[in-house]
Scaffold this motif. Structure first.
Motif, PDB file in Angstrom:
ATOM      1  N   MET A   1       1.835   6.993  11.214  1.00 28.43           N
ATOM      2  CA  MET A   1       2.718   7.407  10.113  1.00 28.43           C
ATOM      3  C   MET A   1       1.937   8.068   8.998  1.00 28.43           C
ATOM      4  O   MET A   1       2.436   8.977   8.332  1.00 28.43           O
ATOM      5  N   GLY A   2       0.719   7.588   8.758  1.00 28.71           N
ATOM      6  CA  GLY A   2      -0.078   8.145   7.684  1.00 28.71           C
ATOM      7  C   GLY A   2      -1.300   7.295   7.413  1.00 28.71           C
ATOM      8  O   GLY A   2      -1.503   6.253   8.036  1.00 28.71           O
ATOM      9  N   THR A   3      -2.111   7.765   6.484  1.00 30.03           N
ATOM     10  CA  THR A   3      -3.323   7.050   6.086  1.00 30.03           C
ATOM     11  C   THR A   3      -3.077   6.391   4.730  1.00 30.03           C
ATOM     12  O   THR A   3      -2.170   6.784   3.995  1.00 30.03           O
ATOM     13  N   THR A   4      -3.902   5.409   4.419  1.00 30.04           N
ATOM     14  CA  THR A   4      -3.761   4.753   3.118  1.00 30.04           C
ATOM     15  C   THR A   4      -5.117   4.380   2.554  1.00 30.04           C
ATOM     16  O   THR A   4      -6.039   4.036   3.301  1.00 30.04           O
TER      17      THR A   4
ATOM     18  N   VAL B   1       0.850  -1.190   0.000  1.00 29.51           N
ATOM     19  CA  VAL B   1       0.000   0.000   0.000  1.00 29.51           C
ATOM     20  C   VAL B   1       0.889   1.245   0.000  1.00 29.51           C
ATOM     21  O   VAL B   1       2.056   1.179   0.384  1.00 29.51           O
ATOM     22  N   ILE B   2       0.322   2.343  -0.436  1.00 31.52           N
ATOM     23  CA  ILE B   2       1.025   3.631  -0.394  1.00 31.52           C
ATOM     24  C   ILE B   2       0.403   4.440   0.731  1.00 31.52           C
ATOM     25  O   ILE B   2      -0.813   4.645   0.760  1.00 31.52           O
TER      26      ILE B   2
ATOM     27  N   PHE C   1      -7.396   2.068  -5.983  1.00 33.43           N
ATOM     28  CA  PHE C   1      -7.044   3.434  -5.630  1.00 33.43           C
ATOM     29  C   PHE C   1      -7.974   4.059  -4.596  1.00 33.43           C
ATOM     30  O   PHE C   1      -7.850   5.222  -4.268  1.00 33.43           O
ATOM     31  N   SER C   2      -8.907   3.292  -4.070  1.00 28.39           N
ATOM     32  CA  SER C   2      -9.787   3.817  -3.015  1.00 28.39           C
ATOM     33  C   SER C   2     -10.488   2.682  -2.287  1.00 28.39           C
ATOM     34  O   SER C   2     -11.700   2.598  -2.294  1.00 28.39           O
ATOM     35  N   PHE C   3      -9.716   1.808  -1.652  1.00 27.86           N
ATOM     36  CA  PHE C   3     -10.309   0.634  -1.006  1.00 27.86           C
ATOM     37  C   PHE C   3     -11.076   0.961   0.261  1.00 27.86           C
ATOM     38  O   PHE C   3     -11.811   0.156   0.761  1.00 27.86           O
TER      39      PHE C   3
ATOM     40  N   PHE D   1     -12.812   5.495  10.550  1.00 27.59           N
ATOM     41  CA  PHE D   1     -12.752   4.460   9.516  1.00 27.59           C
ATOM     42  C   PHE D   1     -11.618   4.641   8.526  1.00 27.59           C
ATOM     43  O   PHE D   1     -11.507   3.878   7.567  1.00 27.59           O
ATOM     44  N   ASP D   2     -10.733   5.644   8.713  1.00 22.98           N
ATOM     45  CA  ASP D   2      -9.505   5.723   7.917  1.00 22.98           C
ATOM     46  C   ASP D   2      -8.657   4.497   8.216  1.00 22.98           C
ATOM     47  O   ASP D   2      -8.621   4.014   9.359  1.00 22.98           O
ATOM     48  N   VAL D   3      -7.954   4.000   7.208  1.00 19.25           N
ATOM     49  CA  VAL D   3      -6.966   2.938   7.425  1.00 19.25           C
ATOM     50  C   VAL D   3      -5.619   3.632   7.608  1.00 19.25           C
ATOM     51  O   VAL D   3      -5.227   4.472   6.794  1.00 19.25           O
ATOM     52  N   VAL D   4      -4.935   3.301   8.709  1.00 12.73           N
ATOM     53  CA  VAL D   4      -3.696   3.981   9.069  1.00 12.73           C
ATOM     54  C   VAL D   4      -2.567   2.976   9.281  1.00 12.73           C
ATOM     55  O   VAL D   4      -2.801   1.810   9.582  1.00 12.73           O
TER      56      VAL D   4
END
Length: 196
Positions: free
Chosen positions: A178-181, A55-56, A193-195, A70-73
């Motif tokens: 670290m960030g969201t993906t 993942v990016i 591009f938007s799971f 519900f963000d994936v992090v």
């Protein structure tokens, strides 16, 4: 004449070296501070993310906007089984939230929330049990709400996920995110591009 040709070749070589060094520097800055590829390890986010997916992560987003429910992090340096690991989970609880699971249903601050990303897994259960066992924050972590500046995260594969329900992981401070993906970049058959 030959000296001019050699000088020109030398200058071209220097320009190529400068261009390569600049490109490597730009790539390093992008990878370190903007967008970083991360390898998914394990089955805790299935079916959303599978083991060995790449993942990016967007490293800059959380610095300028809030992390949403519900963000994936990707969380760095979580102590699991006496070693530090980066983990990928879904944010379920925001600071101040009261989280409860009852009869395989998520309640946040007493309000029922749907989790459509779990529907596929619930349909595929081979037994009559629930995907997510009943719990409250107080039972698992000794707090009634998610503390300020921290988050409650869960893996989508609730039966095997080592996540915030476990006191060893617990609440996640914002500075450890670290960030969201929302981008799967590998393998080819999983590109999305938007799971989220």
């Amino acid at each position: 004449m030959e000296d001019k040709i050699q000088e020109k070749q030398k200058n071209e070589l220097v320009e190529w070296i400068k261009a390569i060094v600049f490109a490597l520097l730009v790539a390093f800055v992008i990878k370190q501070f903007l967008f970083t590829p991360v390898l998914v390890q394990g089955a805790s986010m299935m079916p959303t993310l599978e083991d060995k997916d790449r993942v990016i992560i967007n490293r800059i987003g959380p610095k300028f906007k809030s992390i949403d429910r519900f963000d994936v992090v990707v969380v760095e340096n979580v102590l699991l089984n006496k070693k530090e690991e980066n983990i990928i989970k879904r944010v379920v609880g925001l600071p101040g939230d009261k989280i409860e699971y009852k009869d395989d249903q998520l309640y946040i601050n007493g309000e029922k929330f749907s989790e459509p990303y779990l529907d596929q897994y619930k349909k595929e259960l081979k037994d009559t049990g629930s995907l997510t066992y009943d719990f409250t924050l107080d039972q698992n972590l000794g707090k009634t709400t998610v503390p300020e500046g921290q988050y409650f995260v869960l893996g989508d594969n609730r039966r095997v996920s080592n996540d915030s329900r476990n006191p060893e992981v617990g609440f996640i401070p914002k500075e450890r995110i670290m960030g969201t993906t929302s981008i799967i970049c590998w393998p080819i058959e999983h590109i999305d591009f938007s799971f989220n």
